[in-house]
Enzyme design. Structure first.
Site, mmCIF file in Angstrom:
data_model
loop_
_atom_site.group_PDB
_atom_site.id
_atom_site.type_symbol
_atom_site.label_atom_id
_atom_site.label_comp_id
_atom_site.label_asym_id
_atom_site.label_seq_id
_atom_site.Cartn_x
_atom_site.Cartn_y
_atom_site.Cartn_z
ATOM 1 N N ASP A 1 -0.859 1.754 -3.823
ATOM 2 C CA ASP A 1 -1.515 0.513 -4.861
ATOM 3 C C ASP A 1 -3.322 1.139 -4.844
ATOM 4 O O ASP A 1 -3.837 -0.208 -6.138
ATOM 5 C CB ASP A 1 -1.273 -0.491 -3.820
ATOM 6 C CG ASP A 1 -2.956 -0.501 -1.991
ATOM 7 O OD1 ASP A 1 -2.923 0.815 -1.785
ATOM 8 O OD2 ASP A 1 -3.759 -1.688 -1.867
ATOM 9 N N SER B 1 0.971 -1.069 0.193
ATOM 10 C CA SER B 1 -0.425 0.172 -0.195
ATOM 11 C C SER B 1 0.903 1.358 -0.179
ATOM 12 O O SER B 1 1.311 1.352 -1.396
ATOM 13 C CB SER B 1 -0.650 -0.559 1.250
ATOM 14 O OG SER B 1 -2.441 0.803 0.533
ATOM 15 N N ASP C 1 -2.268 6.504 -3.683
ATOM 16 C CA ASP C 1 -1.239 6.135 -3.267
ATOM 17 C C ASP C 1 -0.670 4.587 -3.325
ATOM 18 O O ASP C 1 -1.492 4.158 -4.929
ATOM 19 C CB ASP C 1 -1.514 5.651 -1.784
ATOM 20 C CG ASP C 1 -2.451 4.158 -0.993
ATOM 21 O OD1 ASP C 1 -3.808 3.829 -2.054
ATOM 22 O OD2 ASP C 1 -3.188 3.766 -0.524
#
Length: 442
Positions: free
Chosen positions: A238, A94, A236
């Site tokens: 992902d 992430s 972000d």
């Protein structure tokens, strides 16, 4: 042995999270969930392909067919899983730095794992601890040839949510965090008619989230000003988070985006039970704005899984987090930065007003200070360790502020959050508490 945090498993690639670990996780997940088909994808970290291959091999050994989508946003993987009735796996850490990686698992239909499912997988890992696995670097890769089709299906789903060329005349700046949105977001907004300026869309395996994206919104703010954009969106690594910036450079965080969405859905009678779901990190200003609009707010612990559980338990359709996880449950099974960004652009189009005006009308944030303090280990019960100090701070603030101190579920970090009616007061109390955390728990 691997353990699930607030959002899957995560750690330093190849040391805390080894290929053997990930292979075993793929094997255990397939067995526990009785999987026959799995769609898997990854973000742009240099460790991603090896870990994807390891998980794939574990699934294959346990009897599942694995369909690789390649580099793709986490919400795209969840969307494909939902559309096909498969399980989904995202190899991603992430918003973390590139040295970390992780595994996010979606159960059949693209749904987040429940806590009992996670515990069952952890138990299976313990049973299979002696399972023979291929040597590091020798994991056979099994994938289907459907990669482009699967990702294209996700993109088309997003585009079809708005009228043809809906964003013609808009200039939108996109910061893709050198992550999984790099080859997707610009095409989607362009197909919707927008003039698009895309930045940080050249991943090299190590620059994901590096001083860019949703955790560094000043970058997209500067780009919006430089390119005279109408507004900007920062994802972000992902792609399950988004933070917006208006034309004047004001940051529009997840709280504001959820407030805007709640008001919009209510105005069109689509806000089921007149309720929105947020977490305990949500700003006091959001709660006051929703009360003024007679919109009910349900609060959960931090984590989009907790928000989703509440949405599904009661049929609510909107929830999310200040960090930019926005969940439109009618359209997705998880937070989706691209989906939220497209629906935000459509709100702006329909309102005929700039984002700055819409966001300032939606809510006014209390000054908030959030400090991340490095500690010795993950999962410390910081509430018990600092009970007296937290209680004293709450008394000081009274009804004009709020204190929340919690351990991160994914890092050896304690997050200290203080809200107050003045920024100076919030900073003073946050600094004091952070110092105590560092001294006692560092």
């Amino acid at each position: 042995m691997l353990q699930f945090g607030t959002d899957g498993v995560r750690g330093r690639a190849f040391s805390e999270l080894t290929e053997t670990d990930v292979f075993a996780l793929g094997f255990a997940t397939t067995k526990v969930l009785s999987l026959s088909d799995v769609v898997i994808g990854r973000d742009t970290r240099e460790s991603g392909q090896r870990l994807e291959s390891a998980f794939t091999s574990g699934c294959h050994l346990a009897g599942a067919t694995v369909h690789s989508i390649g580099v793709a946003p986490t919400p795209a993987i969840a969307a494909v899983a939902a559309e096909r009735g498969w399980a989904g796996v995202a190899v991603t850490a992430s918003h973390n730095e590139y040295q970390d990686n992780g595994i996010k698992i979606f159960a059949l239909g693209g749904l987040k794992l429940t806590r009992p499912q996670e515990l069952a997988i952890e138990s299976q890992l313990a049973v299979d601890h002696s399972l023979a696995s291929p040597q590091s670097g020798n994991f056979e890769r099994f994938s289907s040839p459907e990669t482009s089709e699967l990702l294209a299906t996700y993109a088309k789903h997003i585009v079809d949510l708005v009228p043809h060329l809906a964003f013609k005349g808009m200039h939108i700046v996109l910061d893709c965090a050198n992550g999984a949105m790099s080859d997707v977001a610009g095409d989607v907004f362009g197909t919707c008619g927008a003039t698009v300026t895309v930045i940080n869309d050249e991943p090299d395996g190590r620059n994901i989230n590096a001083n860019c994206g949703a955790t560094f919104p000043d970058v997209v703010r500067d780009a919006v000003r430089l390119h005279l954009g109408d507004f900007g969106l920062a994802f972000d690594g992902d792609g399950d988070r988004v933070i917006a910036v208006d034309h004047a450079g004001n940051i529009v965080d997840g709280d504001h985006l959820i407030a805007l969405a709640a008001n919009d859905l209510r105005s069109t009678d689509q806000l089921v039970h007149n309720t929105v779901v947020v977490t305990e990190m949500t700003n006091i200003g959001f709660h006051r704005a929703m009360a003024d609009g007679n919109i009910r707010v349900v609060t959960t612990p931090v984590g989009d899984r907790n928000v989703l559980a509440e949405l599904d338990a009661h049929g609510y359709v909107l929830g999310g987090e200040q960090s930019g996880h926005i969940i439109y449950r009618s359209h997705a099974t998880t937070g989706d930065g691209l989906l939220a960004g497209v629906l935000l652009a459509d709100m702006i189009r329909r309102a005929g007003k700039p984002l700055q005006q819409l966001a300032t009308t939606a809510m006014t944030s209390f000054p908030q200070v959030l400090l991340n303090v490095k500690v010795a280990r993950k999962g410390i019960d910081v509430g018990a360790a600092l009970a007296n100090e937290i209680g004293e701070a709450k008394v000081e603030l009274g009804s004009g502020g709020r204190v929340l101190i919690r351990s991160s579920g994914t890092e050896s970090v304690v997050r200290v959050m203080v809200e107050a009616e003045s920024a100076e007061r919030a900073r003073e109390i946050a600094d004091r508490l952070a110092k105590i955390v560092a001294q006692r728990l560092g």
